[in-house]
Design a protein around this motif. Structure first.
Motif, PDB file in Angstrom:
ATOM      1  N   LEU A  39       0.859  -1.192   0.000  1.00 53.00           N
ATOM      2  CA  LEU A  39       0.000   0.000   0.000  1.00 53.00           C
ATOM      3  C   LEU A  39       0.890   1.235   0.000  1.00 53.00           C
ATOM      4  CD1 LEU A  39      -2.725  -1.126   2.567  1.00 53.00           C
ATOM      5  CD2 LEU A  39      -2.803  -1.258   0.071  1.00 53.00           C
ATOM      6  N   ARG A  40       1.581   1.457  -1.087  1.00 53.03           N
ATOM      7  CA  ARG A  40       2.653   2.448  -1.143  1.00 53.03           C
ATOM      8  C   ARG A  40       2.163   3.889  -1.143  1.00 53.03           C
ATOM      9  NH1 ARG A  40       7.255  -0.261  -1.774  1.00 53.03           N
ATOM     10  NH2 ARG A  40       7.177  -2.360  -2.653  1.00 53.03           N
ATOM     11  N   GLY A  99       1.643 -10.712  17.336  1.00 52.95           N
ATOM     12  CA  GLY A  99       2.775 -11.020  16.471  1.00 52.95           C
ATOM     13  C   GLY A  99       3.691  -9.826  16.311  1.00 52.95           C
ATOM     14  N   SER A 100       4.431  -9.817  15.229  1.00 52.35           N
ATOM     15  CA  SER A 100       5.427  -8.773  15.021  1.00 52.35           C
ATOM     16  C   SER A 100       4.913  -7.682  14.091  1.00 52.35           C
ATOM     17  CB  SER A 100       6.709  -9.380  14.448  1.00 52.35           C
ATOM     18  OG  SER A 100       6.434  -9.995  13.205  1.00 52.35           O
ATOM     19  N   ILE A 101       5.544  -6.530  14.180  1.00 47.07           N
ATOM     20  CA  ILE A 101       5.286  -5.458  13.222  1.00 47.07           C
ATOM     21  C   ILE A 101       6.129  -5.766  11.990  1.00 47.07           C
ATOM     22  CG2 ILE A 101       5.488  -2.988  12.800  1.00 47.07           C
ATOM     23  CD1 ILE A 101       5.225  -2.581  15.829  1.00 47.07           C
ATOM     24  N   PRO A 102       5.542  -5.785  10.816  1.00 50.55           N
ATOM     25  CA  PRO A 102       6.304  -6.162   9.619  1.00 50.55           C
ATOM     26  C   PRO A 102       7.595  -5.363   9.458  1.00 50.55           C
ATOM     27  CG  PRO A 102       3.981  -5.988   9.096  1.00 50.55           C
ATOM     28  CD  PRO A 102       4.135  -5.492  10.498  1.00 50.55           C
ATOM     29  N   LYS A 103       8.658  -6.057   9.081  1.00 49.27           N
ATOM     30  CA  LYS A 103       9.958  -5.414   8.925  1.00 49.27           C
ATOM     31  C   LYS A 103      10.021  -4.512   7.706  1.00 49.27           C
ATOM     32  CE  LYS A 103      12.390  -9.267  11.119  1.00 49.27           C
ATOM     33  NZ  LYS A 103      13.423 -10.325  10.946  1.00 49.27           N
ATOM     34  N   ASN A 104       9.099  -4.726   6.771  1.00 52.77           N
ATOM     35  CA  ASN A 104       9.163  -3.979   5.525  1.00 52.77           C
ATOM     36  C   ASN A 104       8.226  -2.775   5.503  1.00 52.77           C
ATOM     37  OD1 ASN A 104       6.793  -5.407   5.471  1.00 52.77           O
ATOM     38  ND2 ASN A 104       7.106  -6.332   3.461  1.00 52.77           N
ATOM     39  N   LEU A 105       7.807  -2.281   6.683  1.00 56.83           N
ATOM     40  CA  LEU A 105       6.941  -1.110   6.717  1.00 56.83           C
ATOM     41  C   LEU A 105       7.585   0.094   6.050  1.00 56.83           C
ATOM     42  CD1 LEU A 105       5.186  -1.007  10.207  1.00 56.83           C
ATOM     43  CD2 LEU A 105       4.129  -1.270   7.977  1.00 56.83           C
ATOM     44  N   GLY A 106       8.912   0.088   6.012  1.00 55.13           N
ATOM     45  CA  GLY A 106       9.613   1.187   5.362  1.00 55.13           C
ATOM     46  C   GLY A 106       9.255   1.339   3.901  1.00 55.13           C
ATOM     47  N   GLY A 107       8.628   0.301   3.333  1.00 53.75           N
ATOM     48  CA  GLY A 107       8.218   0.373   1.939  1.00 53.75           C
ATOM     49  C   GLY A 107       7.058   1.329   1.706  1.00 53.75           C
ATOM     50  N   ILE A 108       6.358   1.712   2.794  1.00 47.78           N
ATOM     51  CA  ILE A 108       5.249   2.667   2.659  1.00 47.78           C
ATOM     52  C   ILE A 108       5.836   4.064   2.836  1.00 47.78           C
ATOM     53  CG2 ILE A 108       2.875   3.168   3.331  1.00 47.78           C
ATOM     54  CD1 ILE A 108       2.783   0.523   4.782  1.00 47.78           C
ATOM     55  N   LEU A 113      11.037   5.789   6.216  1.00 49.06           N
ATOM     56  CA  LEU A 113       9.778   6.528   6.369  1.00 49.06           C
ATOM     57  C   LEU A 113      10.091   8.017   6.517  1.00 49.06           C
ATOM     58  CD1 LEU A 113       7.923   4.091   8.785  1.00 49.06           C
ATOM     59  CD2 LEU A 113       7.685   4.280   6.303  1.00 49.06           C
ATOM     60  N   SER A 114      10.468   8.621   5.433  1.00 53.38           N
ATOM     61  CA  SER A 114      11.002   9.984   5.474  1.00 53.38           C
ATOM     62  C   SER A 114       9.941  11.064   5.685  1.00 53.38           C
ATOM     63  CB  SER A 114      11.760  10.277   4.177  1.00 53.38           C
ATOM     64  OG  SER A 114      10.915  10.107   3.051  1.00 53.38           O
TER      65      SER A 114
END
Length: 283
Positions: free
Chosen positions: A112-113, A127-136, A160-161
């Motif tokens: 969901l970019r 569970g865990s927070i996805p490691k690839n959240l930085g992709g959003i 996540l700039s």
């Protein structure tokens, strides 16, 4: 049947589908219906007429035949979110707070970019927070407070700039307070209270010059709290109670910044302002 007749029927059918589903694209329509069935739609507190156009559904905003917002806070959603939710590829705001959603957060959410706001606070996620959240990369608000999320703090945060608000409080997250948080220069509010973070606070957490509030109450963080954080030009709130910081050091540095909200370092319960889920529609 003549070809002209078949063509007319097909056109009429397609026009009917467009009216029924509010003109949104087929994958978005399918994803919304999956969300309804997967989260026990018949028991939602606000009934939904699946025959009416999608653009008229409660909590949905459609612009130019594209689904932009799903705002379904306090609607009695339960069970798990479907994987097909990633088909909402143009979604800007997803507000599903104050429900009973269970299970983990799928790593596929990174698809969901275009997402700007994700609000899943006060559910039963685990569970865990996805490691690839930085992709959003466009994300501005990320609210996951009051869940059962555990495991280590997610990596990749530095991507996540645009992130301004990070709310992970009241979970079971553990780890050192990663230096990656300091790499998110846009951060204005960090709320990690009531978790199991430990070790010292990384010095570069004081890097975001726009930081206005940092809340770390009720963790196991220790050592000297970085002066660099206290003296950030816009910092007004720093809640650090019930940790293992060096107390005299904290007293000394906070007295040198009179505009900072005064903190006591006793075992009193911290005071939190409630998140306004109703108005979490975007930055």
């Amino acid at each position: 049947m003549k070809m002209d007749t078949v063509s007319i029927i097909l056109v009429l059918f397609l026009n009917t589908v467009q009216v029924v589903f509010g003109g949104i694209h087929e994958p978005e329509k399918r994803s919304l219906l999956n969300l309804y069935t997967s989260t026990n739609g018949p028991d939602w507190s606000i009934p939904r007429d699946l025959i009416s156009p999608v653009s008229t559904w409660y909590g949905v905003r459609v612009e130019n035949n594209t689904l932009m917002t799903t705002t379904l806070f306090r609607t009695n959603l339960s069970r798990k979110l479907p994987n097909s939710i990633v088909e909402l590829s143009n979604l800007r705001v997803q507000n599903l707070a104050l429900n009973s959603i269970q299970g983990d957060i799928s790593p596929r959410i990174s698809k969901l970019r275009k997402l700007i706001v994700i609000t899943l606070g006060k559910n039963q996620l685990s569970g865990s927070i996805p490691k690839n959240l930085g992709g959003i990369g466009r994300l501005v608000i990320m609210d996951l407070l009051y869940n059962k999320l555990s495991v280590m703090f997610p990596r990749g945060m530095r991507k996540l700039s645009h992130l301004k608000l990070l709310q992970f409080s009241y979970n079971e997250l553990y780890d050192h307070l990663t230096v990656e948080l300091g790499d998110v220069k846009s951060l204005e509010q960090i709320d990690l209270a009531h978790n199991r973070f430990n070790g010292p606070v990384a010095e570069n957490i004081g890097s975001p010059s726009n930081l206005k509030s940092i809340t770390l109450d009720d963790n196991n963080v220790s050592g000297d709290f970085p002066e660099r954080v206290i003296f950030l030009p816009k910092l007004e709130i720093s809640q650090l109670k019930n940790n293992d910081f060096v107390i005299p050091h904290l007293h000394e540095i906070t007295t040198r910044k009179p505009k900072l909200l005064k903190i006591d370092f006793t075992n009193q319960e911290p005071s939190y302002g409630g998140q306004d889920y109703k108005n979490s529609h975007g930055p």
